[in-house]
Write a protein that holds these residues in place. Structure first.
Motif, PDB file in Angstrom:
ATOM      1  N   ALA A  28     -64.096 -96.819 -96.720  1.00  0.00           N
ATOM      2  CA  ALA A  28     -62.730 -96.717 -96.178  1.00  0.00           C
ATOM      3  C   ALA A  28     -62.211 -95.292 -96.274  1.00  0.00           C
ATOM      4  N   CYS A  29     -62.379 -94.668 -97.426  1.00  0.00           N
ATOM      5  CA  CYS A  29     -61.911 -93.282 -97.611  1.00  0.00           C
ATOM      6  C   CYS A  29     -62.667 -92.326 -96.696  1.00  0.00           C
ATOM      7  N   THR A  30     -63.963 -92.559 -96.527  1.00  0.00           N
ATOM      8  CA  THR A  30     -64.751 -91.723 -95.624  1.00  0.00           C
ATOM      9  C   THR A  30     -64.300 -91.902 -94.179  1.00  0.00           C
ATOM     10  N   GLY A  31     -64.025 -93.137 -93.786  1.00  0.00           N
ATOM     11  CA  GLY A  31     -63.538 -93.407 -92.433  1.00  0.00           C
ATOM     12  C   GLY A  31     -62.194 -92.753 -92.171  1.00  0.00           C
ATOM     13  N   ILE A  32     -61.311 -92.790 -93.167  1.00  0.00           N
ATOM     14  CA  ILE A  32     -60.005 -92.132 -93.042  1.00  0.00           C
ATOM     15  C   ILE A  32     -60.182 -90.624 -92.896  1.00  0.00           C
ATOM     16  N   ALA A  46     -67.602-104.740 -84.960  1.00  0.00           N
ATOM     17  CA  ALA A  46     -66.407-105.337 -85.567  1.00  0.00           C
ATOM     18  C   ALA A  46     -66.415-105.157 -87.079  1.00  0.00           C
ATOM     19  N   MET A  47     -67.558-105.373 -87.709  1.00  0.00           N
ATOM     20  CA  MET A  47     -67.626-105.248 -89.163  1.00  0.00           C
ATOM     21  C   MET A  47     -67.570-103.786 -89.605  1.00  0.00           C
ATOM     22  N   THR A  48     -67.977-102.873 -88.737  1.00  0.00           N
ATOM     23  CA  THR A  48     -67.809-101.456 -89.044  1.00  0.00           C
ATOM     24  C   THR A  48     -66.326-101.085 -89.014  1.00  0.00           C
ATOM     25  N   LEU A  49     -65.614-101.575 -88.002  1.00  0.00           N
ATOM     26  CA  LEU A  49     -64.168-101.335 -87.918  1.00  0.00           C
ATOM     27  C   LEU A  49     -63.444-101.939 -89.121  1.00  0.00           C
ATOM     28  N   GLN A  50     -63.951-103.085 -89.582  1.00  0.00           N
ATOM     29  CA  GLN A  50     -63.337-103.764 -90.714  1.00  0.00           C
ATOM     30  C   GLN A  50     -63.334-102.899 -91.968  1.00  0.00           C
ATOM     31  N   LEU A  51     -64.250-101.954 -92.052  1.00  0.00           N
ATOM     32  CA  LEU A  51     -64.355-101.110 -93.240  1.00  0.00           C
ATOM     33  C   LEU A  51     -63.211-100.107 -93.360  1.00  0.00           C
ATOM     34  N   PHE A  52     -62.581 -99.749 -92.211  1.00  0.00           N
ATOM     35  CA  PHE A  52     -61.573 -98.688 -92.334  1.00  0.00           C
ATOM     36  C   PHE A  52     -60.328 -98.858 -91.466  1.00  0.00           C
ATOM     37  N   ARG A  53     -60.268 -99.868 -90.578  1.00  0.00           N
ATOM     38  CA  ARG A  53     -59.124 -99.945 -89.665  1.00  0.00           C
ATOM     39  C   ARG A  53     -57.818-100.228 -90.407  1.00  0.00           C
ATOM     40  N   MET A  54     -57.795-101.238 -91.293  1.00  0.00           N
ATOM     41  CA  MET A  54     -56.566-101.534 -92.033  1.00  0.00           C
ATOM     42  C   MET A  54     -56.286-100.477 -93.115  1.00  0.00           C
ATOM     43  N   PRO A  55     -57.302 -99.977 -93.835  1.00  0.00           N
ATOM     44  CA  PRO A  55     -57.030 -98.851 -94.746  1.00  0.00           C
ATOM     45  C   PRO A  55     -56.390 -97.663 -94.038  1.00  0.00           C
ATOM     46  N   LEU A  56     -56.839 -97.373 -92.811  1.00  0.00           N
ATOM     47  CA  LEU A  56     -56.279 -96.258 -92.057  1.00  0.00           C
ATOM     48  C   LEU A  56     -54.822 -96.523 -91.704  1.00  0.00           C
ATOM     49  N   PHE A  57     -54.491 -97.755 -91.357  1.00  0.00           N
ATOM     50  CA  PHE A  57     -53.109 -98.121 -91.038  1.00  0.00           C
ATOM     51  C   PHE A  57     -52.209 -97.921 -92.258  1.00  0.00           C
ATOM     52  N   PHE A  58     -52.661 -98.381 -93.411  1.00  0.00           N
ATOM     53  CA  PHE A  58     -51.860 -98.217 -94.629  1.00  0.00           C
ATOM     54  C   PHE A  58     -51.769 -96.746 -95.026  1.00  0.00           C
ATOM     55  N   PHE A  59     -52.844 -96.004 -94.829  1.00  0.00           N
ATOM     56  CA  PHE A  59     -52.829 -94.575 -95.137  1.00  0.00           C
ATOM     57  C   PHE A  59     -51.767 -93.858 -94.307  1.00  0.00           C
ATOM     58  N   ASP A 117     -47.937 -84.984 -83.664  1.00  0.00           N
ATOM     59  CA  ASP A 117     -48.392 -85.708 -82.484  1.00  0.00           C
ATOM     60  C   ASP A 117     -49.771 -86.322 -82.678  1.00  0.00           C
ATOM     61  N   PHE A 118     -50.675 -85.596 -83.330  1.00  0.00           N
ATOM     62  CA  PHE A 118     -52.029 -86.133 -83.464  1.00  0.00           C
ATOM     63  C   PHE A 118     -52.070 -87.329 -84.413  1.00  0.00           C
ATOM     64  N   ILE A 119     -51.122 -87.398 -85.373  1.00  0.00           N
ATOM     65  CA  ILE A 119     -51.037 -88.579 -86.245  1.00  0.00           C
ATOM     66  C   ILE A 119     -50.515 -89.778 -85.460  1.00  0.00           C
ATOM     67  N   ASP A 120     -49.557 -89.553 -84.556  1.00  0.00           N
ATOM     68  CA  ASP A 120     -49.096 -90.631 -83.671  1.00  0.00           C
ATOM     69  C   ASP A 120     -50.247 -91.136 -82.810  1.00  0.00           C
ATOM     70  N   GLY A 121     -51.059 -90.196 -82.296  1.00  0.00           N
ATOM     71  CA  GLY A 121     -52.228 -90.595 -81.517  1.00  0.00           C
ATOM     72  C   GLY A 121     -53.223 -91.372 -82.345  1.00  0.00           C
ATOM     73  N   LEU A 122     -53.413 -90.948 -83.580  1.00  0.00           N
ATOM     74  CA  LEU A 122     -54.314 -91.652 -84.497  1.00  0.00           C
ATOM     75  C   LEU A 122     -53.818 -93.067 -84.759  1.00  0.00           C
ATOM     76  N   ARG A 123     -52.509 -93.205 -84.952  1.00  0.00           N
ATOM     77  CA  ARG A 123     -51.950 -94.537 -85.178  1.00  0.00           C
ATOM     78  C   ARG A 123     -52.103 -95.412 -83.930  1.00  0.00           C
ATOM     79  N   GLY A 124     -52.006 -94.795 -82.742  1.00  0.00           N
ATOM     80  CA  GLY A 124     -52.212 -95.547 -81.510  1.00  0.00           C
ATOM     81  C   GLY A 124     -53.626 -96.077 -81.399  1.00  0.00           C
ATOM     82  N   ILE A 125     -54.612 -95.233 -81.704  1.00  0.00           N
ATOM     83  CA  ILE A 125     -56.011 -95.661 -81.690  1.00  0.00           C
ATOM     84  C   ILE A 125     -56.245 -96.757 -82.729  1.00  0.00           C
ATOM     85  N   THR A 126     -55.632 -96.606 -83.895  1.00  0.00           N
ATOM     86  CA  THR A 126     -55.789 -97.606 -84.958  1.00  0.00           C
ATOM     87  C   THR A 126     -55.252 -98.958 -84.509  1.00  0.00           C
TER      88      THR A 126
END
Length: 386
Positions: free
Chosen positions: A283-287, A65-78, A35-44
């Motif tokens: 990106a790895c740190t953000g994930i 925005a540029m801070t989000l750019q560092l990890f938002r798409m990496p988190l989605f792919f992760f 469930d918490f991964i589903d929630g994480l994907r929702g926030i992403t």
């Protein structure tokens, strides 16, 4: 003597506290729906919409925005790689998963991509007659289909490409009876190899590269594929070691260490013109931070609270949200909203709640449209193949 005794008790209780797990038991978090991964994907997904509102609709580039750019798409792919890996993979499962990617991701993306090009043409109304309209349509379709960005739909195209490479590899490893941890190490090694490949590609690719290289790069969105497949394989490796990861990240000392690491890394990471090694590090740190945070609040996502249920619902419906939200983003791009831009530029304390509210509004609107389409199941099946 009494002071020494109290000091020992204090140190003992403090050590016991920071070494003990936070947020409940983690031993059972290995199989089934998390469930918490589903929630994480929702926030992403909300972060993706957030970034598109700022950069694509309002043409505003902020520090947030540029801070989000560092990890938002990496988190989605992760997260995608995390859910893609399976220990037991037979031929029927391989065929079914590839078929699902084709019918439930690629086909809807192509349909919505074409619909978006038509909508964009009609919205701009940049034609005088039907012949000119059709000519502009075919030119726009060809130009955007052969471009690397693909009108914003590169993500789902690239995700299908990565999965078509990953699934047969997962199948071969499973058929070879290679253990869970060994598979995780293999995927970790592949992720590290991908970083080297991306580094070599970035260093040698330029506008002066051979024509066929440029064309292949644009058609298959190779720049995005090479950059983000690293995180897909990291997600698969994490799933192979998930139980050990949950136990480690659940401890309070781990939470404090991850928070300190994240603050240090993001403090020194530039927001513009980020070198590739710095990007991968951030990106790895953000994930890692995102996983740790949501793991700590995992009991919240197993509750019946409205916010938890909504985030999980968004996390389970990311495809229609991603595909359909571009229509609203496109309309907002033509709106004259200087007052909104002025408010956003006031500071992060105004920007974050305001744009997050807009992100939620757009997300709920898209989910409402998806719900309306389900009233006509045949239409919904044609678009989303479900």
């Amino acid at each position: 003597m009494k002071l020494n005794l109290h000091l020992r008790q204090f140190l003992s209780s403090t050590a016991s506290y920071i070494l003990s797990p936070a947020g409940g038991k983690s031993e059972t978090l290995s199989e089934g729906r998390l469930d918490f991964i589903d929630g994480l994907r929702g926030i992403t997904m909300l972060m993706v919409v957030y970034w598109h509102i700022l950069v694509m609709s309002l043409n505003v580039t902020t520090y947030t925005a540029m801070t989000l750019q560092l990890f938002r798409m990496p988190l989605f792919f992760f997260v995608s790689g995390f859910f893609a890996w399976s220990l037991r993979y037979d031929a029927s499962k391989l065929k079914k998963r590839l078929s699902n990617r084709w019918h439930r991701q690629l086909v809807p993306t192509v349909i919505i991509f074409v619909a978006f090009i038509i909508f964009d043409l009609l919205w701009a109304a940049n034609f005088n007659n039907i012949g000119e309209c059709l000519g502009n349509l075919f030119r726009s379709l060809g130009k955007n289909a052969l471009s690397e960005f693909k009108s914003g739909y590169w993500f789902t195209f690239v995700l299908v490409e990565i999965f078509c490479i990953f699934a047969p590899l997962n199948y071969l490893l499973s058929r070879s009876n290679i253990g869970r941890r060994t598979q995780g190490l293999i995927f970790l090694g592949i992720a590290l190899s991908c970083t080297l490949i991306e580094g070599l590609f970035s260093a040698n690719y330029s506008p002066e590269s051979a024509g066929w290289i440029k064309k292949a790069t644009e058609i298959f969105s190779l720049t995005h594929l090479l950059k983000y497949q690293v995180f897909f394989y990291l997600g698969a490796a994490a799933r192979a070691f998930d139980k050990a990861i949950w136990q480690c990240l659940s401890r309070r000392i781990s939470i404090m260490a991850v928070i300190a690491l994240t603050i240090a890394v993001y403090y020194f990471t530039p927001r513009f013109h980020v070198p590739l090694p710095a990007f991968y590090g951030a990106a790895c740190t953000g994930i890692l931070f995102s996983l740790t945070l949501f793991l700590a609040f995992r009991n919240f996502f197993t509750s019946s609270r409205g916010a938890a249920q909504l985030l999980k619902f968004i996390g389970k419906n990311t495809l229609p949200i991603y595909l359909l939200h571009y229509f609203i983003i496109r309309m907002m791009n033509d709106m004259d909203l200087p007052w909104l831009i002025s408010l956003i530029k006031t500071g992060a304390w105004v920007e974050i709640p305001l744009v997050l509210l807009l992100s939620m509004a757009i997300t709920l609107t898209v989910l409402g449209v998806d719900r309306l389409l389900k009233i006509k199941p045949r239409i919904h099946r044609i678009i989303f193949s479900v």
